[in-house]
Design an enzyme around this catalytic site. Structure first.
Site, mmCIF file in Angstrom:
data_model
loop_
_atom_site.group_PDB
_atom_site.id
_atom_site.type_symbol
_atom_site.label_atom_id
_atom_site.label_comp_id
_atom_site.label_asym_id
_atom_site.label_seq_id
_atom_site.Cartn_x
_atom_site.Cartn_y
_atom_site.Cartn_z
ATOM 1 N N ASP A 81 16.599 -28.044 -9.777
ATOM 2 C CA ASP A 81 15.545 -27.019 -10.283
ATOM 3 C C ASP A 81 14.149 -27.575 -9.912
ATOM 4 O O ASP A 81 14.039 -28.633 -10.377
ATOM 5 C CB ASP A 81 15.656 -26.717 -11.600
ATOM 6 C CG ASP A 81 14.763 -25.438 -12.155
ATOM 7 O OD1 ASP A 81 14.752 -24.522 -11.677
ATOM 8 O OD2 ASP A 81 13.596 -25.968 -12.861
ATOM 9 N N GLU A 121 14.233 -20.752 -8.093
ATOM 10 C CA GLU A 121 13.999 -22.056 -7.504
ATOM 11 C C GLU A 121 15.050 -23.079 -7.700
ATOM 12 O O GLU A 121 14.827 -24.270 -7.831
ATOM 13 C CB GLU A 121 12.519 -22.610 -8.081
ATOM 14 C CG GLU A 121 12.694 -23.077 -9.607
ATOM 15 C CD GLU A 121 12.533 -21.700 -10.515
ATOM 16 O OE1 GLU A 121 12.470 -21.967 -11.503
ATOM 17 O OE2 GLU A 121 12.371 -20.657 -9.972
#
Length: 132
Positions: A7, A50
């Site tokens: 992440d 993301e």
């Protein structure tokens, strides 16, 4: 089999401060770093906004942690230019190894918990999941 969840740290801040084009550039940089550091037998997927998921075949948790750290360190060293601004970013990673008696979704859950722990430990860190 080991699974790595990645992440981008503070991705919303990148988008808010520099714009979505710069956020897209960060995603491309991370994807390139992942591809440069994986073997031909490994698989990488974008998961969510993301986040990325890596499936590392025939890989122990120790070797997966080494690969994850190599990616994390490579990303942290990059200073990118979007034409107007310079920016850098970091990533947090959660790593888990599939147990013989475990369902695949448990593997993902354990890697996700490790990623969550990495975020709470201050980000820009790799955390390995505990055995089931």
């Amino acid at each position: 089999l080991s699974l790595v969840l990645i992440d981008i740290d503070n991705f919303k801040i990148i988008n808010d401060n520099f714009g979505h084009m710069t956020g897209d550039r960060a995603l491309k940089i991370l994807a390139d770093m992942i591809n440069q550091n994986l073997r031909g037998s490994d698989l990488a997927f974008r998961f969510g906004g993301e986040e990325f998921v890596l499936l590392l075949t025939d890989t122990s948790i120790h070797d997966a942690q080494v690969a994850a750290e190599r990616i994390r360190e490579s990303v942290a060293q990059i200073l990118s230019h979007d034409g107007t601004n310079s920016f850098g970013f970091t990533i947090s990673l959660g790593v888990a190894q599939l147990d013989m008696n475990e369902e695949g979704y448990h593997l993902f859950e354990r890697a996700d918990m490790a990623l969550y722990e990495a975020k709470h430990m201050g980000k820009n860190i790799t955390v390995c999941a505990k055995k089931p």
